[in-house]
Each structure stands twice: as structure tokens, then as C-alpha cells.
Design an enzyme around this catalytic site. Structure first.
Site, PDB file in Angstrom:
ATOM      1  N   ILE A 181       0.839  -1.194   0.000  1.00  0.00           N
ATOM      2  CA  ILE A 181       0.000   0.000   0.000  1.00  0.00           C
ATOM      3  C   ILE A 181       0.874   1.243   0.000  1.00  0.00           C
ATOM      4  O   ILE A 181       0.615   2.198  -0.750  1.00  0.00           O
ATOM      5  CB  ILE A 181      -0.962  -0.009   1.199  1.00  0.00           C
ATOM      6  CG1 ILE A 181      -1.967  -1.150   1.067  1.00  0.00           C
ATOM      7  CG2 ILE A 181      -1.695   1.334   1.308  1.00  0.00           C
ATOM      8  CD1 ILE A 181      -2.891  -1.303   2.263  1.00  0.00           C
ATOM      9  N   THR A 204      -4.780   4.759   8.057  1.00  0.00           N
ATOM     10  CA  THR A 204      -5.714   3.836   7.412  1.00  0.00           C
ATOM     11  C   THR A 204      -5.240   2.395   7.592  1.00  0.00           C
ATOM     12  O   THR A 204      -5.733   1.496   6.910  1.00  0.00           O
ATOM     13  CB  THR A 204      -5.836   4.142   5.906  1.00  0.00           C
ATOM     14  OG1 THR A 204      -4.536   4.057   5.303  1.00  0.00           O
ATOM     15  CG2 THR A 204      -6.424   5.525   5.667  1.00  0.00           C
ATOM     16  N   ALA A 205      -4.298   2.187   8.521  1.00  0.00           N
ATOM     17  CA  ALA A 205      -3.689   0.867   8.689  1.00  0.00           C
ATOM     18  C   ALA A 205      -4.444   0.048   9.721  1.00  0.00           C
ATOM     19  O   ALA A 205      -5.332  -0.736   9.373  1.00  0.00           O
ATOM     20  CB  ALA A 205      -2.215   1.020   9.076  1.00  0.00           C
ATOM     21  N   ARG A 206      -4.124   0.233  10.995  1.00  0.00           N
ATOM     22  CA  ARG A 206      -4.748  -0.537  12.055  1.00  0.00           C
ATOM     23  C   ARG A 206      -4.852   0.311  13.314  1.00  0.00           C
ATOM     24  O   ARG A 206      -3.936   1.070  13.656  1.00  0.00           O
ATOM     25  CB  ARG A 206      -3.929  -1.807  12.373  1.00  0.00           C
ATOM     26  CG  ARG A 206      -4.160  -2.947  11.388  1.00  0.00           C
ATOM     27  CD  ARG A 206      -5.584  -3.482  11.474  1.00  0.00           C
ATOM     28  NE  ARG A 206      -5.853  -4.589  10.582  1.00  0.00           N
ATOM     29  CZ  ARG A 206      -6.375  -4.461   9.366  1.00  0.00           C
ATOM     30  NH1 ARG A 206      -6.644  -3.260   8.862  1.00  0.00           N
ATOM     31  NH2 ARG A 206      -6.624  -5.538   8.637  1.00  0.00           N
ATOM     32  N   ASP A 223      -9.135   6.067  10.183  1.00  0.00           N
ATOM     33  CA  ASP A 223     -10.122   5.128   9.649  1.00  0.00           C
ATOM     34  C   ASP A 223     -10.172   3.844  10.455  1.00  0.00           C
ATOM     35  O   ASP A 223     -11.084   3.049  10.280  1.00  0.00           O
ATOM     36  CB  ASP A 223      -9.784   4.805   8.190  1.00  0.00           C
ATOM     37  CG  ASP A 223     -10.838   3.936   7.511  1.00  0.00           C
ATOM     38  OD1 ASP A 223     -12.018   4.309   7.551  1.00  0.00           O
ATOM     39  OD2 ASP A 223     -10.470   2.888   6.958  1.00  0.00           O
ATOM     40  N   GLU A 279     -13.912  -0.879  17.252  1.00  0.00           N
ATOM     41  CA  GLU A 279     -14.657  -0.488  16.054  1.00  0.00           C
ATOM     42  C   GLU A 279     -16.078  -1.029  16.113  1.00  0.00           C
ATOM     43  O   GLU A 279     -16.261  -2.244  16.296  1.00  0.00           O
ATOM     44  CB  GLU A 279     -13.929  -0.997  14.800  1.00  0.00           C
ATOM     45  CG  GLU A 279     -12.573  -0.340  14.619  1.00  0.00           C
ATOM     46  CD  GLU A 279     -11.821  -0.825  13.385  1.00  0.00           C
ATOM     47  OE1 GLU A 279     -12.267  -1.809  12.752  1.00  0.00           O
ATOM     48  OE2 GLU A 279     -10.795  -0.211  13.043  1.00  0.00           O
ATOM     49  N   HIS A 320     -13.520   2.465   9.428  1.00  0.00           N
ATOM     50  CA  HIS A 320     -12.801   1.385   8.744  1.00  0.00           C
ATOM     51  C   HIS A 320     -13.468   1.054   7.400  1.00  0.00           C
ATOM     52  O   HIS A 320     -13.721  -0.107   7.081  1.00  0.00           O
ATOM     53  CB  HIS A 320     -12.749   0.139   9.631  1.00  0.00           C
ATOM     54  CG  HIS A 320     -11.579  -0.746   9.323  1.00  0.00           C
ATOM     55  ND1 HIS A 320     -10.982  -1.553  10.251  1.00  0.00           N
ATOM     56  CD2 HIS A 320     -10.880  -0.954   8.168  1.00  0.00           C
ATOM     57  CE1 HIS A 320      -9.985  -2.222   9.706  1.00  0.00           C
ATOM     58  NE2 HIS A 320      -9.895  -1.876   8.440  1.00  0.00           N
ATOM     59  N   ILE A 321     -13.684   2.092   6.610  1.00  0.00           N
ATOM     60  CA  ILE A 321     -14.414   1.906   5.355  1.00  0.00           C
ATOM     61  C   ILE A 321     -13.930   2.823   4.239  1.00  0.00           C
ATOM     62  O   ILE A 321     -14.299   2.647   3.080  1.00  0.00           O
ATOM     63  CB  ILE A 321     -15.925   2.138   5.598  1.00  0.00           C
ATOM     64  CG1 ILE A 321     -16.771   1.538   4.463  1.00  0.00           C
ATOM     65  CG2 ILE A 321     -16.225   3.630   5.807  1.00  0.00           C
ATOM     66  CD1 ILE A 321     -18.253   1.534   4.744  1.00  0.00           C
ATOM     67  N   GLY A 342     -11.377   3.296   2.344  1.00  0.00           N
ATOM     68  CA  GLY A 342     -10.784   2.793   1.104  1.00  0.00           C
ATOM     69  C   GLY A 342     -11.487   1.576   0.551  1.00  0.00           C
ATOM     70  O   GLY A 342     -10.985   0.927  -0.367  1.00  0.00           O
TER      71      GLY A 342
END
Length: 351
Positions: free
Chosen positions: A169, A247-249, A273, A278, A297-298, A300
Site C-alpha cells: 500500500i 488507514t492501517a490498524r 479510519d 470499532e 474502517h471503510i 478505502g
């Protein structure tokens, strides 16, 4: 094509994907064993008394990152040859134990997955520098247009982007930054020599990335080494007015410390994200930060991404059963150091 027994879990996010994988494998003659999922935000943990029923015959496990696959479960499942994750993350499996037992871990690092997340990352970085949260709030509250002298939005051009991690990524992010005119791209990774020739990237240490980046973007898996990597001390080293994208974890960045840095104005903004829990609770401190862009968490997750996951997961299952290396492997050292399968006494068949 060898047929076998496959355990497939459930998940409140990827349930449709897992159902599609199960249906496809069943139509191809495989025996499919299904397992339930806990409702969000709980992780799915299968009690040991369910292991004989669910895993005794399974040769491949297909699960999401919200399903725990501890070392004890793998050790108690002697026929398991592979664990397949439809998505990129694999943090819910004990990777060291899987590697030690000769269990290959495959994941959904498809081109569509990596490119979608890279596009989202660059979009979020530009949105933060352009102060998108502020502009949305001004519009919604009918705030008068600021005078030109009061504008503090910035271009991506001429600024430094720092990447924590340099996997697929992050590499796609670099490719997408080529046309933005960024001043420099810095990257911190444990083994920069493994990543080939990237003349547009300066590989350096964590401190340099923190201190010199205008945009800091996280591209690391969650592990014992990366959990809490970016805490209050690290955030205090970031350039005043810089922005952070994760946007990873969740769990890599200390969310409370990040909210404090935003509230104090030290950082100009953050796009998050992924969270430890979550979805994040209503009283999560980042929800009160007006310079934060928050998504569940959406961000991408594109149509192209989801369309790519089930076919690759099915391919991975068949590769493991046939004794071929899966296309995307999280622990490639298993491929070059085959172990003996405990249930057959023969080589793992992953050359």
C-alpha cells in the site's frame, strides 16, 4: 484439484465475502464447516470445547481479523495447513506459532485492495492540508467566507510526506504522489534494502520521519512491535502544524494522545479510519476534535476491492490444499522451510 475440509467463520463486516467463499468451495466439492461470529464490537473467540467439532478435520481456516486464532487452537488442530484471511490484515492469528507449526498464512493483499487504500490515503492527506473538516463545518454553520489573508489551507506540492512502513500500500501511495509535486517522500521500514530501487524515497529512521514530515501516514500491520508505536512522546516530535493519516490498524497510534495533540493545536489535523474499538464509542475523544476526519474502517473500501476478495480467498484455499504457494503470503518463510504435517507425516508440500 484436491478436495478437502475447510472451516469458514463469520464476520459482521465481511460476512457476505465469507458466505461467497463458502458457497463457491461447497459447489466445488469441498466439505465446508461454518462457525458463528460475535456481534460488534466483540471479537469472536471459539471456546476450547468447540475446537474438536469445528477444527478437528479442517485443513484450511478462513477467518477475518475479528476472529482469534491463538497458538493453542492451531496446536489443537493437527490437520490445519493454512489460515486464509480475505482481507489484508492478519493480526488475529498467532503468526509466530503458525510459522513454527508450518502453517501458511495467506491474505487478501490484492491489487485492487492496495490501490484502493492508496487512493484513500492520498485523498485524506490532501483533504487535511486543504482543511476539509474546517470547510465542512463553516458551510454547515453558515460561517462567513474568510478573507484571503486568513486562509491557512496548504497544497500537497512542496511538502514532505512520511510513511511508516513500506509495504504494497505504501508503495502504491508513492506511485500516486508522483504527480503531486511533493518535496520529499520519507519512509521508515525495518529492512529498506528489501524494497528494491525507489529513487524518489529516502529511507530513514522513525525520529527523522516524525520530525521532518508535513504528512505522516501509517502503513504498518498491528503486532507486538507496532502496538502503541505512536504515543504522546512520538506525537510531540512531529512538526507543529503537520497532519497524520492512519488507514492501517487501530492500536498503532495512541488515540487519546492524538486527540490531545489535536485539541492543543500542535497537529493541524488527523484522518483516522481504524480504531482500537470499532466502531469507536460515542464518547471517544477524537469525536470531539473539529480537525479530525473520522471514518469507520471503510474509507478505502471500494466496489473493486470487495469484488476481488472472495475469488482470491478461494484461490488461496485451493493452493494450500494442492500444495502450491498462495499468491499473497504473510509468512513466506514457511514456503522455504517446510515442516512435517502432524496428521500425515509427509512434507508440507509448499515448496
Amino acid at each position: 484439484m484436491r478436495r478437502g475440509t475447510v472451516f469458514i467463520g463469520d464476520d459482521h463486516v465481511l460476512g457476505e465475502i465469507l458466505d461467497e467463499v463458502a458457497d463457491t468451495l461447497a459447489r466445488r466439492g469441498h466439505r465446508v464447516v461454518r462457525g458463528p461470529a460475535q456481534p460488534p464490537p466483540a471479537r469472536t473467540v471459539y471456546p476450547p470445547d468447540t475446537w474438536p467439532r469445528l477444527f478437528a478435520a479442517a485443513e484450511v481456516l478462513v477467518v477475518s481479523t475479528r476472529t482469534a486464532v491463538p497458538a493453542e487452537l492451531l496446536a489443537a488442530s493437527p490437520r490445519v495447513r493454512g489460515v486464509v484471511f480475505p482481507s489484508i490484515g492478519t493480526e488475529s492469528v498467532d503468526l509466530a506459532a503458525a510459522t513454527r507449526l508450518g502453517v501458511v498464512v495467506a491474505h487478501g493483499a490484492t491489487d485492487e485492495n492496495c490501490r484502493s487504500m492508496a487512493e484513500a490515503t492520498v485523498m485524506l492527506a490532501a483533504g487535511l492540508l486543504l482543511q476539509l473538516p474546517l470547510r465542512q463545518r463553516e458551510f454547515n454553520e453558515n460561517v462567513a467566507r474568510p478573507a484571503p489573508s486568513a486562509i491557512t489551507s496548504r497544497m500537497m506540492s512542496g511538502h514532505t510526506v512520511g510513511l511508516l512502513g513500506f509495504g504494497r500500500i505504501a508503495k502504491e501511495v508513492v506511485r500516486r504522489l508522483d504527480g503531486w509535486g511533493v518535496r520529499r517522500v520519507l519512509a521508515c521500514t525495518r529492512h529498506p534494502a528489501d524494497h528494491g530501487d525507489w529513487p524518489q524515497v529516502t529511507f530513514t529512521d522513525l525520529g527523522t520521519v516524525l520530525e521532518q514530515s508535513d504528512v505522516l501516514s501509517v502503513h504498518l500491520p498491528l503486532s507486538q512491535e507496532t502496538a502503541g508505536l505512536i504515543g504522546a512522546a512520538e506525537l510531540s516530535r512531529m512538526k507543529p502544524g503537520s497532519v497524520l493519516v492512519n488507514t492501517a490498524r487501530g492500536g498503532i497510534v495512541d488515540e487519546t494522545a492524538l486527540a490531545r495533540a489535536l485539541s492543543q493545536g500542535r497537529l493541524a489535523g488527523a484522518a483516522v479510519d481504524t480504531f482500537v474499538q470499532e466502531p469507536p464509542p460515542p464518547d471517544h475523544p477524537l469525536r470531539a476534535c473539529p480537525t479530525a476526519l473520522l471514518t469507520n474502517h471503510i474509507i478505502g473500501h471500494t466496489r473493486e476491492l470487495f469484488d476481488s476478495l472472495a475469488p482470491v480467498a478461494v484461490e488461496h484455499v485451493q493452493s494450500v490444499l494442492d500444495g502450491r504457494p498462495p499468491r499473497y503470503v504473510r509468512n513466506p518463510e514457511v514456503l522455504s522451510h517446510p515442516h512435517r504435517h502432524r496428521h500425515t507425516g509427509r512434507e508440507a508440500g509448499i515448496p
